[in-house]
Design a protein around this motif. Structure first.
Motif, mmCIF file in Angstrom:
data_model
loop_
_atom_site.group_PDB
_atom_site.id
_atom_site.type_symbol
_atom_site.label_atom_id
_atom_site.label_comp_id
_atom_site.label_asym_id
_atom_site.label_seq_id
_atom_site.Cartn_x
_atom_site.Cartn_y
_atom_site.Cartn_z
ATOM 1 N N ASP A 1 23.354 6.751 -6.834
ATOM 2 C CA ASP A 1 21.980 7.038 -7.207
ATOM 3 C C ASP A 1 21.320 7.866 -6.117
ATOM 4 N N VAL A 2 20.497 8.813 -6.532
ATOM 5 C CA VAL A 2 19.695 9.601 -5.604
ATOM 6 C C VAL A 2 18.272 9.070 -5.726
ATOM 7 N N VAL A 3 17.723 8.561 -4.620
ATOM 8 C CA VAL A 3 16.382 7.976 -4.632
ATOM 9 C C VAL A 3 15.588 8.535 -3.456
ATOM 10 N N SER A 4 14.309 8.259 -3.463
ATOM 11 C CA SER A 4 13.434 8.623 -2.354
ATOM 12 C C SER A 4 12.563 7.412 -2.046
ATOM 13 N N LYS A 5 12.980 6.639 -1.045
ATOM 14 C CA LYS A 5 12.257 5.428 -0.666
ATOM 15 C C LYS A 5 11.988 5.451 0.826
ATOM 16 N N VAL A 6 10.940 4.739 1.230
ATOM 17 C CA VAL A 6 10.546 4.672 2.625
ATOM 18 C C VAL A 6 10.562 3.207 3.060
ATOM 19 N N ASP A 7 11.130 2.937 4.227
ATOM 20 C CA ASP A 7 11.124 1.590 4.778
ATOM 21 C C ASP A 7 9.748 1.326 5.384
ATOM 22 N N ARG A 8 8.949 0.506 4.693
ATOM 23 C CA ARG A 8 7.565 0.250 5.122
ATOM 24 C C ARG A 8 7.494 -0.391 6.505
ATOM 25 N N GLN A 9 8.456 -1.245 6.831
ATOM 26 C CA GLN A 9 8.442 -1.890 8.140
ATOM 27 C C GLN A 9 8.625 -0.867 9.253
ATOM 28 N N GLU A 10 9.501 0.101 9.042
ATOM 29 C CA GLU A 10 9.704 1.140 10.052
ATOM 30 C C GLU A 10 8.459 2.021 10.190
ATOM 31 N N VAL A 11 7.791 2.304 9.067
ATOM 32 C CA VAL A 11 6.553 3.081 9.123
ATOM 33 C C VAL A 11 5.496 2.303 9.901
ATOM 34 N N ASP A 12 5.407 1.001 9.644
ATOM 35 C CA ASP A 12 4.442 0.162 10.348
ATOM 36 C C ASP A 12 4.746 0.126 11.845
ATOM 37 N N ASN A 13 6.031 0.029 12.196
ATOM 38 C CA ASN A 13 6.410 0.053 13.615
ATOM 39 C C ASN A 13 6.052 1.392 14.257
ATOM 40 N N ALA A 14 6.312 2.492 13.558
ATOM 41 C CA ALA A 14 5.967 3.817 14.085
ATOM 42 C C ALA A 14 4.458 3.942 14.254
ATOM 43 N N LEU A 15 3.702 3.421 13.291
ATOM 44 C CA LEU A 15 2.243 3.481 13.380
ATOM 45 C C LEU A 15 1.737 2.658 14.564
ATOM 46 N N ASN A 16 2.310 1.470 14.784
ATOM 47 C CA ASN A 16 1.905 0.650 15.926
ATOM 48 C C ASN A 16 2.199 1.346 17.244
ATOM 49 N N GLN A 17 3.336 2.039 17.330
ATOM 50 C CA GLN A 17 3.650 2.796 18.540
ATOM 51 C C GLN A 17 2.661 3.943 18.732
ATOM 52 N N ALA A 18 2.279 4.601 17.637
ATOM 53 C CA ALA A 18 1.304 5.696 17.725
ATOM 54 C C ALA A 18 -0.055 5.169 18.170
ATOM 55 N N VAL A 19 -0.453 3.991 17.681
ATOM 56 C CA VAL A 19 -1.731 3.391 18.089
ATOM 57 C C VAL A 19 -1.728 3.141 19.594
ATOM 58 N N LYS A 20 -0.634 2.603 20.115
ATOM 59 C CA LYS A 20 -0.538 2.346 21.557
ATOM 60 C C LYS A 20 -0.599 3.638 22.358
ATOM 61 N N GLU A 21 0.097 4.673 21.884
ATOM 62 C CA GLU A 21 0.102 5.943 22.613
ATOM 63 C C GLU A 21 -1.289 6.581 22.612
ATOM 64 N N VAL A 22 -1.975 6.537 21.465
ATOM 65 C CA VAL A 22 -3.324 7.113 21.393
ATOM 66 C C VAL A 22 -4.269 6.352 22.314
ATOM 67 N N ALA A 23 -4.119 5.032 22.401
ATOM 68 C CA ALA A 23 -4.986 4.228 23.266
ATOM 69 C C ALA A 23 -4.727 4.503 24.741
ATOM 70 N N GLN A 24 -3.509 4.883 25.101
ATOM 71 C CA GLN A 24 -3.163 5.062 26.508
ATOM 72 C C GLN A 24 -3.314 6.485 27.015
ATOM 73 N N ARG A 25 -3.244 7.465 26.141
ATOM 74 C CA ARG A 25 -3.264 8.853 26.611
ATOM 75 C C ARG A 25 -4.631 9.267 27.113
ATOM 76 N N TYR A 26 -4.616 9.993 28.218
ATOM 77 C CA TYR A 26 -5.856 10.410 28.860
ATOM 78 C C TYR A 26 -6.668 11.365 27.983
ATOM 79 N N ASP A 27 -5.999 12.269 27.272
ATOM 80 C CA ASP A 27 -6.728 13.246 26.468
ATOM 81 C C ASP A 27 -7.399 12.627 25.242
ATOM 82 N N PHE A 28 -7.111 11.364 24.937
ATOM 83 C CA PHE A 28 -7.776 10.689 23.826
ATOM 84 C C PHE A 28 -8.836 9.686 24.283
ATOM 85 N N LYS A 29 -9.097 9.595 25.578
ATOM 86 C CA LYS A 29 -10.084 8.641 26.102
ATOM 87 C C LYS A 29 -11.505 9.089 25.763
#
Length: 165
Positions: A8-36
């Protein structure tokens, strides 16, 4: 071989991995100097990902951070839909919403069927069922050729190959 092999050819996204990537992005945005002190944030807003900052460039920088984290987690950027990709002003801030595309659209499914018919090996059949496409053939080698063909094709979807039998 008496029976047909298929996948089968499908197009699905692993929601847990997206959530983990989003949490990492939230941490990076909170820590980066150019976003302070600019009100930069990223997070879930219902089923959408909402990015907010005080300028268009900062929102696009947050989007780049998110894309980097998604790639790092093995999620195709073809599954991220930002519309036209332009942040919209909302009062004193700019916002950009992104959604996750899941399932094959009927146009992409038809393109896959046409590609398999036109360029695939003889004797390979494709059947569209909902948001999936089933590819079947008597030979597994033919199926491997079709997988290589689909991986090389420029389709607007993050394809995955499942239920290989």
């Amino acid at each position: 071989m008496a029976s047909e092999a298929s996948f089968d050819v499908v197009s699905k996204v692993d929601r847990q991995e997206v959530d983990n990537a989003l949490n990492q992005a939230v941490k990076e945005v909170a820590q980066r100097y150019d976003f302070k002190n600019i009100g930069a944030s990223i997070g879930w807003s219902g089923e959408k990902i909402l990015m907010v900052a005080n300028s268009e460039e900062r929102v696009l920088a947050i989007l780049d951070v998110l894309k980097g984290r998604l790639i790092h987690r093995g999620i195709s950027l073809k599954s991220l839909d930002t519309g036209d990709g332009r942040p919209r002003p909302s009062g004193k801030e700019f916002r950009l919403e992104a959604t996750l595309k899941e399932g094959l659209s009927s146009e992409v499914a038809k393109k896959i069927g046409k590609l398999v018919r036109d360029e695939g090996p003889k004797g390979v059949k494709s059947t569209i069922t909902g948001d999936e496409v089933r590819i079947s053939a008597k030979s597994r080698d033919d199926l491997q050729e079709v997988i290589a063909l689909l991986k090389g094709a420029d389709l607007d979807a993050a394809l995955q190959f499942t239920n290989y039998r």
